[in-house]
Design a protein around this motif. Structure first.
Motif, PDB file in Angstrom:
ATOM      1  N   UNK A  60      10.472 -30.828 -34.987  1.00  0.00           N
ATOM      2  CA  UNK A  60      10.204 -31.819 -33.961  1.00  0.00           C
ATOM      3  C   UNK A  60       8.817 -31.612 -33.351  1.00  0.00           C
ATOM      4  N   UNK A  61       8.143 -32.724 -33.074  1.00  0.00           N
ATOM      5  CA  UNK A  61       6.878 -32.677 -32.322  1.00  0.00           C
ATOM      6  C   UNK A  61       6.588 -34.081 -31.819  1.00  0.00           C
ATOM      7  N   UNK A  62       6.507 -34.232 -30.533  1.00  0.00           N
ATOM      8  CA  UNK A  62       6.251 -35.528 -29.927  1.00  0.00           C
ATOM      9  C   UNK A  62       4.885 -36.057 -30.356  1.00  0.00           C
ATOM     10  N   UNK A  63       4.833 -37.344 -30.702  1.00  0.00           N
ATOM     11  CA  UNK A  63       3.567 -37.939 -31.121  1.00  0.00           C
ATOM     12  C   UNK A  63       2.549 -37.989 -29.987  1.00  0.00           C
ATOM     13  N   UNK A  64       3.005 -37.882 -28.752  1.00  0.00           N
ATOM     14  CA  UNK A  64       2.085 -37.922 -27.613  1.00  0.00           C
ATOM     15  C   UNK A  64       1.501 -36.550 -27.277  1.00  0.00           C
ATOM     16  N   UNK A  65       1.955 -35.510 -27.963  1.00  0.00           N
ATOM     17  CA  UNK A  65       1.447 -34.159 -27.700  1.00  0.00           C
ATOM     18  C   UNK A  65       0.153 -33.936 -28.474  1.00  0.00           C
ATOM     19  N   UNK A  66      -0.896 -33.582 -27.767  1.00  0.00           N
ATOM     20  CA  UNK A  66      -2.179 -33.275 -28.392  1.00  0.00           C
ATOM     21  C   UNK A  66      -2.458 -31.789 -28.231  1.00  0.00           C
ATOM     22  N   UNK A  67      -3.056 -31.184 -29.228  1.00  0.00           N
ATOM     23  CA  UNK A  67      -3.439 -29.784 -29.147  1.00  0.00           C
ATOM     24  C   UNK A  67      -2.508 -28.867 -29.905  1.00  0.00           C
ATOM     25  N   UNK A  68      -2.767 -27.574 -29.755  1.00  0.00           N
ATOM     26  CA  UNK A  68      -2.017 -26.543 -30.454  1.00  0.00           C
ATOM     27  C   UNK A  68      -1.002 -25.904 -29.511  1.00  0.00           C
ATOM     28  N   UNK A  69       0.276 -25.919 -29.923  1.00  0.00           N
ATOM     29  CA  UNK A  69       1.338 -25.322 -29.110  1.00  0.00           C
ATOM     30  C   UNK A  69       1.008 -23.862 -28.841  1.00  0.00           C
ATOM     31  N   UNK A  75      -0.368 -33.961 -22.790  1.00  0.00           N
ATOM     32  CA  UNK A  75       0.360 -35.183 -23.110  1.00  0.00           C
ATOM     33  C   UNK A  75      -0.615 -36.348 -23.013  1.00  0.00           C
ATOM     34  N   UNK A  76      -0.724 -37.110 -24.088  1.00  0.00           N
ATOM     35  CA  UNK A  76      -1.669 -38.221 -24.105  1.00  0.00           C
ATOM     36  C   UNK A  76      -1.186 -39.416 -23.290  1.00  0.00           C
ATOM     37  N   UNK A  77       0.094 -39.388 -22.866  1.00  0.00           N
ATOM     38  CA  UNK A  77       0.632 -40.476 -22.042  1.00  0.00           C
ATOM     39  C   UNK A  77       1.224 -39.927 -20.740  1.00  0.00           C
ATOM     40  N   UNK A  78       0.718 -38.814 -20.269  1.00  0.00           N
ATOM     41  CA  UNK A  78       1.316 -38.116 -19.127  1.00  0.00           C
ATOM     42  C   UNK A  78       1.732 -39.028 -17.972  1.00  0.00           C
ATOM     43  N   UNK A  79       0.895 -39.919 -17.467  1.00  0.00           N
ATOM     44  CA  UNK A  79       1.331 -40.775 -16.355  1.00  0.00           C
ATOM     45  C   UNK A  79       2.447 -41.754 -16.762  1.00  0.00           C
ATOM     46  N   UNK A  80       2.600 -41.985 -18.056  1.00  0.00           N
ATOM     47  CA  UNK A  80       3.584 -42.935 -18.567  1.00  0.00           C
ATOM     48  C   UNK A  80       4.793 -42.239 -19.195  1.00  0.00           C
ATOM     49  N   UNK A  81       4.886 -40.924 -19.094  1.00  0.00           N
ATOM     50  CA  UNK A  81       5.946 -40.179 -19.767  1.00  0.00           C
ATOM     51  C   UNK A  81       7.332 -40.584 -19.276  1.00  0.00           C
TER      52      UNK A  81
END
Length: 115
Positions: A60-69, A75-81
């Motif tokens: 699993x990996x959310x498509x809105x997650x950017x970067x290395x875990x 989160x590329x949609x943080x205000x809209x999460x």
């Protein structure tokens, strides 16, 4: 164990976004009045629930997650999460489980912190 007191420590983790399915009520999608989650980033799960793309399967990996875990994420949609993301608490057993899946040490703090 890591001792982290900054609630923004999630920006150096992201394990929950790459470990759990992120599902929520379909009305949270921007296809509905008052919804904020971009519909094109979701997939139907049931007639009333949708999930963030990438979290409906394993691994699993959310498509809105950017970067290395475990390093530098955001989160590329943080205000809209979704509410699921808003309600997930850092410094909890669920947080520690996700962190452990990526070889990260549990966090230590006095109380859970929402991110």
């Amino acid at each position: 164990m890591s001792s982290v007191s900054d609630p923004n420590s999630c920006q150096a983790c992201g394990a929950c976004c790459a470990h759990y399915r992120v599902s929520f009520y379909w009305g949270e999608s921007d296809a509905h009045p008052g919804g904020t989650v971009p519909q094109h980033l979701t997939i139907p799960i049931t007639p009333y629930r949708i999930a963030m793309r990438g979290t409906e399967r394993a691994p699993s990996r959310c498509v809105a997650l950017a970067g290395k875990v475990g390093s530098d994420v955001g989160c590329t949609i943080y205000p809209q999460r979704s509410s699921t993301c808003r309600e997930f608490m850092a410094y909890t057993p669920e947080c520690d489980k996700a962190r452990g899946a990526y070889g990260l040490a549990p966090l230590e703090t006095a109380s859970p912190v929402a991110f």
